[in-house]
Scaffold this active site. Structure first.
Site, PDB file in Angstrom:
ATOM      1  N   HIS A 183       0.648  -0.954   0.017  1.00  0.00           N
ATOM      2  CA  HIS A 183       0.291   0.287  -0.342  1.00  0.00           C
ATOM      3  C   HIS A 183       1.169   0.947  -0.041  1.00  0.00           C
ATOM      4  CE1 HIS A 183       1.223  -0.737   3.987  1.00  0.00           C
ATOM      5  NE2 HIS A 183       1.259   0.188   4.694  1.00  0.00           N
ATOM      6  N   ALA A 184       0.348   2.338  -0.469  1.00  0.00           N
ATOM      7  CA  ALA A 184       1.315   3.754  -0.784  1.00  0.00           C
ATOM      8  C   ALA A 184      -0.135   5.301  -1.014  1.00  0.00           C
ATOM      9  CB  ALA A 184       2.304   3.696  -1.635  1.00  0.00           C
TER      10      ALA A 184
END
Length: 141
Positions: free
Chosen positions: A49-50
């Protein structure tokens, strides 16, 4: 996909294509997050995730792998379920809520096993977004 680095490159490219973003930029932010802390949640699942500036909304991409890969998991288990989650920057509570929901989803062995077995994309999508099948399954178990 044979390894974590390749998996992140492929997922970055697919997400970038869907969002009209630069694949290298997506890959870079995912790698940066991996360096901060691994994104495996155990049990053969990972949630890379980012947060990405300019992204209009939260974006998710789910992949099941035919052959599990090493993903630097805290439990040492190879990963075969990957749920990529990208969020706008700045992000509010929605990002953390989505991340927590996905972690609960993939952390449930009953759900993870059903996701591994499903091959039909439309049914897989329904399994990921529809809470009712899990409620019914949990009551029967």
């Amino acid at each position: 996909m044979s390894d974590k680095a390749r998996a992140l490159r492929v997922l970055s490219a697919r997400a970038a294509d869907a969002l009209s973003l630069d694949a290298a930029a997506v890959h870079q932010v995912l790698n940066a997050q991996e360096e901060i802390g691994g994104t495996s949640v155990g049990g053969g699942a990972a949630i890379p995730h980012a947060r990405i500036a300019g992204l209009p909304r939260i974006y998710a991409l789910f992949a099941t792998l035919d052959h599990p890969i090493e993903f630097d998991a805290f439990d040492g288990e190879p990963v075969d379920l990957i749920f990529l989650l990208l969020s706008p920057l700045p992000s509010g509570q929605g990002y953390l809520t989505a991340l927590a929901a996905v972690a609960r989803l993939l952390g449930n062995p009953l759900i993870a096993d059903r996701l591994r077995l499903e091959r039909d994309r439309s049914r897989l999508y329904r399994l990921l977004v529809d809470r009712e099948p899990w409620t019914m399954s949990a009551r029967r178990a």
